[in-house]
Each structure stands twice: as structure tokens, then as C-alpha cells.
Design a protein around this motif. Structure first.
Motif, PDB file in Angstrom:
ATOM      1  N   GLY A  94     -19.703  43.292 -13.481  1.00  0.00           N
ATOM      2  CA  GLY A  94     -19.264  42.511 -13.711  1.00  0.00           C
ATOM      3  C   GLY A  94     -19.591  41.373 -12.547  1.00  0.00           C
ATOM      4  N   HIS A  95     -19.043  39.961 -12.318  1.00  0.00           N
ATOM      5  CA  HIS A  95     -19.491  39.179 -10.989  1.00  0.00           C
ATOM      6  C   HIS A  95     -19.592  40.056  -9.600  1.00  0.00           C
ATOM      7  N   MET A  96     -18.733  40.690  -9.039  1.00  0.00           N
ATOM      8  CA  MET A  96     -19.155  41.573  -7.934  1.00  0.00           C
ATOM      9  C   MET A  96     -19.557  42.830  -8.419  1.00  0.00           C
ATOM     10  N   VAL A  97     -21.041  42.637  -8.371  1.00  0.00           N
ATOM     11  CA  VAL A  97     -21.592  44.189  -8.491  1.00  0.00           C
ATOM     12  C   VAL A  97     -21.378  45.723  -7.864  1.00  0.00           C
TER      13      VAL A  97
ATOM     14  N   ASP B 156     -23.707  42.452 -15.916  1.00  0.00           N
ATOM     15  CA  ASP B 156     -23.980  42.195 -17.195  1.00  0.00           C
ATOM     16  C   ASP B 156     -23.026  41.915 -17.897  1.00  0.00           C
ATOM     17  N   VAL B 157     -21.685  42.181 -17.492  1.00  0.00           N
ATOM     18  CA  VAL B 157     -20.376  41.609 -18.377  1.00  0.00           C
ATOM     19  C   VAL B 157     -19.735  40.631 -17.323  1.00  0.00           C
ATOM     20  N   ASP B 158     -20.275  39.629 -16.820  1.00  0.00           N
ATOM     21  CA  ASP B 158     -19.867  38.767 -16.430  1.00  0.00           C
ATOM     22  C   ASP B 158     -19.920  37.731 -16.562  1.00  0.00           C
ATOM     23  N   GLY B 159     -18.602  37.264 -16.668  1.00  0.00           N
ATOM     24  CA  GLY B 159     -18.330  35.592 -18.188  1.00  0.00           C
ATOM     25  C   GLY B 159     -17.827  34.359 -16.883  1.00  0.00           C
TER      26      GLY B 159
END
Length: 476
Positions: free
Chosen positions: A451-454, A387-390
């Protein structure tokens, strides 16, 4: 009674050989465990296979793979084929940075054993695709999302030729980022392949799992890259930009999604400047908005300068901005490691994201349009999102899932609710790990503070949800 040691050794070797032959294992690709542990300074006790799979009928296209059998009872565990994104980025990132049995310590070239490895519950295959990615090679031809799916299917079939004892096991496809295109397109190829095969020859595809995946045309396509509406919502809701600028975004988003005018480009530039400063020298990790930005760049490589959003494959850079790649380059560009992993001379010097494409055609429709067919064939779907992937943020994923549910009239089986990891001490209780909702045929979940890579940011949580998924277990 005297024991003939020579006879015992002979019988043991004969038994091991007969077991290998019976299982159909390709021992030519097995990695020397002693050399691996010495080079990587670890104590890995599992098996590892490293080599190439034929990705076309002629065998001129060779895709590099790593295969880790499950830690125990591998022939009783499912298979997961893992694909990283890009397009053009290596799946060895997944193995060595995310969910493999040994991974790098953050910001270093040092390995450590991963107690949350997905080999705890599955056999893991990591495949570098398409042509020119990592150690994979082949004719320098135009490629596309569709051609990559066909190559990946052929490579998978060749894997089962090498390891026939695994062919009947349940197969799950998994990946992240542009894997959100690779995985659904390969799923459709497998569905089509299976429709032409007898029951005993079909691939036992059970499900697909995608993390922060490129899906909708408004996310990772060339058109979307010029005005990244979902990224702007993500940074706006997290107060990375001013409320005044976020209001601007909201006032023009409808028109800017359709047509990219000067005001759209101006607002995009303002977002970049507010996050990283007017000279864009303030480091901000778009892959984890609250994480550190790594700036290690090996000789001969270039880091993407774009501070926000998905890196385009047309950029003159082989390293995504802020990526933690020190260990990957240190080891995978070593001749000793190339020898250890059976890397052929035809394979180029390894880089994390290939810049060697002659041309790559991304489908402007993304992969959204494939889900109706996938769900119709009752392929189980897990969509998860840090949930904090930009880069491919949760805002975009929720947008297309809401659209899909309406268009296909998917029932909500279990409503939005928190999920948890068990407390490590009595006083901790059950720790909130994110949120989950079950639709008819599809589960969506968020992973809190990932982030993007959980599996890089939240290894324990990733092991929990993926193990549940392949075991067909529902979340509480």
C-alpha cells in the motif's frame, strides 16, 4: 603477571573518548541503550542519536531528528535522509513503523527487531519537518513547500556540523506521500547550495527515492482533492465500485480535472458511498485497499473521517483514517520516553500529523516541474509505488511518468518487466515482487500487494530494492 584492571578500564575509556572526538560524534544526543532496551522491551545493539537540528540561521527553529548509524562500518555506508509526508506528518512513523531497526508489531505497542532494517546497508536520518511537526518547533509563521525545503537544507547542514565525518559520504533523499514534494524541493535546494560551494564543501547528493509520492498537480493539490481522478481509476480497476459508476467517472474525468462542477462532486460522493456505504460506517483502509482498518484513537486525538483519498491538512484531525498509530502514541507521549530521547520542554505533546500550522501554502504545481532540473544534474531517481495504495495510487504515478518521458524525450533503457525476491525454499523459486522499467536517469517500480507505506507492508522487498538503488545496481 598481574593485570592492573583499573588501568585497563582507564585506557579503554580514554580510547573510546579519543575515537569519539576524532570522529566528531555529538555524544550529547546519544540515547542510553540500556534504558532504551528496558523501556521498549527489545535487545537493540546499535547506536541511536536523538535531538535537534538548527533549521534556520538564528537557531530559533529546531527540527527533531533520529539518527541510526549503519549496523556495521557506518563510515563506509551511504546516508539516507527520510521524510514522511502530510504536509505535517511525523517521520518517526518511518523509523518506528517502516524501515528502522526496531518497529512495532501491527496493531500493538510492542516493538520487535526489524531484520530488514535499512540500517543494514545505510546510515538512517529521520527528520520531523516543517515547524510544529512532532517534536519540532519554531516561530509560528506562514510556511510553504519552498520554506520547508530551505529549513530542511539548514537542518541537514547542521547535522553535518554535528557529525562532520559523515559529510563526504554519498547522500540519498527518500520519503513517501507528501515526501514526493519535500524530497524534490530539497534536492533543488541542495543543487543550488552546491553551485555556490567549493568542491570539498559540497553535499555529496547521489540520488532520491520516493514511494507513492505526491508529484503531479492532478494528485495531491487542493484542486485535485475535489475530484481524485487517479484514485477513481484505482478503485474502478480493482472493482471497488460498480462498472456503471466507473463508466460515469470516465465520461466526465476530462472536464472534472479542469473545472469542478456539481456532477463532479456528485460522482465523488457516489464513489465514497459505494466503498463505505451510504452512512460511511463500513471501514475501508485507503492506505492499503486490501489491508485492515485500524481505529485506535488516543485521548485528545481525532481520526480523520474521510474514508477515501488524501487527508487534507485543513481537516480537524491529527490521525489519518485507518492508520496504525497505537504504539507511536503510547510511547511518544510518555514522559519516560521524552526523557530518553532528550525532548525539550519547548516541544509540544507529540501527534502523528500536526494540526498546529498557522498556515501552509502548497504549491499548486506539485513537484512535477522540478524533475527536468533534477535529471539535468544527473541526480539518480527511483520512483516506487505500492500497487494497492488508494491515496496516491500507482495510476497517478504512471500518468505523470508517461507525461514526463514524452516531454523530456527520455529513452527507455530497459523495458517493463517483473522483478523478484529470491525464493526462501527450493520449491518456491523466484517470487514476483512487482514490475520495473528503467528510463534515462529514472527507474520506476511497483511493489506487488503493498500500500501507501511500502516498507511497512513489504519490508523484505523494500530492503532489496533500496539496497540495490544506493549501491547503483540495476534490477534483472
Amino acid at each position: 603477571m598481574r593485570i592492573n584492571v583499573t588501568m585497563i578500564v582507564f585506557l579503554t575509556m580514554s580510547l573510546s573518548l579519543s575515537e569519539a572526538l576524532e570522529a566528531g560524534v555529538d555524544n550529547a544526543d546519544i540515547v542510553d541503550k540500556n534504558k532504551l532496551n528496558q523501556l521498549f522491551n527489545i535487545n537493540y545493539q546499535g547506536d541511536l542519536y536523538s535531538g535537534y537540528l538548527k533549521a534556520d540561521a538564528q537557531g530559533t527553529t529546531q527540527f527533531y531528528y533520529l539518527f541510526y548509524p549503519a549496523a556495521n562500518d557506518s563510515l563506509k555506508k551511504p546516508i539516507i535522509l527520510w521524510l514522511n509526508g502530510g504536509p505535517g506528518c511525523s517521520s518517526i512513523q518511518g523509523a518506528f513503523n517502516e524501515n528502522g531497526p526496531f518497529v512495532f508489531k501491527a496493531g500493538t505497542s510492542e516493538f520487535e527487531l526489524n531484520k530488514y532494517s535499512w540500517t543494514n546497508f545505510a546510515n538512517m536520518i529521520y527528520l520531523e519537518s516543517p515547524i510544529s511537526v512532532g517534536f519540532s518547533y519554531g516561530p509560528q509563521v506562514e510556511q510553504s513547500d519552498e520554506s520547508t525545503a530551505k529549513y530542511n537544507l539548514q537542518a541537514l547542514l547542521d547535522f553535518f556540523n554535528k557529525f562532520p565525518e559523515y559529510k563526504t559520504l554519498p547522500l540519498f533523499l527518500a520519503g513517501e506521500s507528501f515526501g514526493g514534494v519535500y524530497v524534490p524541493t530539497l534536492t533543488i535546494e541542495i543543487i543550488d547550495y552546491n553551485s555556490k560551494q567549493s568542491a570539498e564543501s559540497r553535499i555529496n547528493l547521489q540520488g532520491l527515492a520516493i514511494g507513492n509520492g505526491c508529484t503531479d498537480p492532478t494528485e495531491c493539490t487542493h484542486a485535485a482533492w475535489q475530484f481524485q481522478v487517479h484514485v477513481f481509476h484505482q478503485v474502478g480497476r480493482h472493482n471497488f465500485i460498480s462498472e456503471e459508476l466507473y463508466e460515469k467517472v470516465r465520461s466526465v474525468e476530462k472536464q472534472c480535472v479542469e473545472v469542478k462542477t456539481d456532477i463532479c462532486r456528485q460522482i465523488s460522493q457516489e464513489v465514497e458511498e459505494q466503498i463505505t456505504g451510504k452512512d460511511q460506517k463500513i471501514k475501508a483502509n485507503q492506505y492499503n485497499m486490501y489491508g485492515a482498518c485500524y481505529t485506535y484513537t488516543p485521548e485528545g486525538s481525532k481520526m480523520a473521517s474521510r474514508s477515501h483519498g488524501l487527508m487534507s491538512y485543513t481537516e480537524d484531525a491529527d490521525i489519518p483514517a485507518c492508520a496504525d498509530i497505537q504504539g507511536l502514541y503510547h510511547h511518544l507521549r510518555s514522559n519516560q520516553v521524552r526523557d530518553l530521547l532528550h525532548i525539550k520542554p519547548e516541544s509540544a505533546e507529540w501527534e502523528v500529523c500536526s494540526k498546529k500550522f498557522v498556515d501552509y501554502k502548497e504549491n499548486p504545481k506539485g513537484s512535477y516541474y522540478l524533475y527536468e532540473e533534477i535529471l539535468k544534474h544527473q541526480i539518480k531517481v527511483l520512483i516506487y509505488s505500492g500497487d494497492v495504495d488508494g491515496v496516491v495510487p500507482v495510476t497517478g504515478t504512471m500518468y505523470w511518468l508517461n507525461k514526463l518521458q514524452k516531454e523530456l524525450s527520455l529513452l527507455t533503457l530497459n523495458p517493463w518487466r517483473p522483478w523478484f525476491v529470491p525464493g526462501k525454499r527450493d520449491v518456491d523459486g523466484n517470487q514476483n515482487a512487482g514490475y520495473v522499467v528503467d528510463l534515462d536517469g529514472l527507474t520506476f517500480m511497483t511493489i506487488r500487494n503493498a500500500g501507501h507505506m511500502v516498507p511497512l507492508d513489504k519490508r523484505e522487498e523494500a530492503e532489496i530494492f533500496m539496497a540495490k538503488f544506493v549501491k547503483h545496481e540495476l534490477f534483472p
